[in-house]
Design an enzyme around this catalytic site. Structure first.
Site, PDB file in Angstrom:
ATOM      1  N   HIS A   1      51.734  82.445  62.778  1.00 20.95           N
ATOM      2  CA  HIS A   1      50.273  82.340  62.884  1.00 20.95           C
ATOM      3  C   HIS A   1      49.862  82.486  64.333  1.00 20.95           C
ATOM      4  O   HIS A   1      50.590  82.102  65.248  1.00 20.95           O
ATOM      5  CB  HIS A   1      49.767  81.011  62.311  1.00 20.95           C
ATOM      6  CG  HIS A   1      50.420  79.791  62.865  1.00 20.95           C
ATOM      7  ND1 HIS A   1      51.666  79.362  62.457  1.00 20.95           N
ATOM      8  CD2 HIS A   1      50.016  78.903  63.813  1.00 20.95           C
ATOM      9  CE1 HIS A   1      51.989  78.272  63.115  1.00 20.95           C
ATOM     10  NE2 HIS A   1      51.010  77.961  63.958  1.00 20.95           N
TER      11      HIS A   1
ATOM     12  N   CYS B   1      55.778  76.125  51.721  1.00 17.00           N
ATOM     13  CA  CYS B   1      55.177  76.557  52.980  1.00 17.00           C
ATOM     14  C   CYS B   1      53.669  76.318  52.882  1.00 17.00           C
ATOM     15  O   CYS B   1      52.996  76.845  51.992  1.00 17.00           O
ATOM     16  CB  CYS B   1      55.467  78.042  53.248  1.00 17.00           C
ATOM     17  SG  CYS B   1      54.508  78.691  54.636  1.00 17.00           S
TER      18      CYS B   1
END
Ligand code: AMP
Ligand code: ZN
Length: 113
Positions: A99, A4
């Protein structure tokens, strides 16, 4: 979370320009800014996206919005700003780690879709 990108940024394995950090949250400049201010605010605990929020993991979202308000003040976005989170393929999410884009510093395009 292996492979990631944002977990690697959190771990310091990939460089970033940090603008805020605490135990739970990291904020750093987007590498491809869409506005004069374009910051990404992320939880340090990996969550795939807003589609994976639940009663156990969602408290950090409130903290992220509090950090966003603080950053907006520091970054002089008194005229306004936008917070965006893209989810999944149709939403245009390219990094599968939750995010929030904090965008500002100009009059933003009003088109949402
Ligand atoms: P999204 O398309 O909503 O998943 O947003 C992912 C964002 O991550 C994009 O705006 C990219 O420009 C940004 N991005 C990708 N790689 C990096 C990186 N290494 N450092 C900072 N931002 C990045
Ligand atoms: Zn991650």
């Amino acid at each position: 979370m292996e492979n990631c990108l944002f977990c690697k940024i959190i771990a310091g394995e990939i460089p970033s320009t940090k603008v805020y950090e605490d135990d739970e949250i990291l904020a750093f400049k987007d590498i491809n800014p869409m506005a004069p201010v374009h910051v990404l605010i992320i939880p340090k605990n990996h969550i795939d996206g807003a589609d994976m929020l639940n009663a156990e993991n969602s408290a950090v979202v409130s903290k992220i919005f509090t950090v966003a308000a603080q950053l907006a003040g520091e970054l002089k976005l008194e005229n306004g700003f936008r917070i965006v989170t893209n989810v999944g393929e149709d939403g245009g999410q390219t990094v599968r780690h939750l995010h929030f884009h904090l965008l500002g510093g100009k009059k933003l395009n009003t088109a949402l879709a």
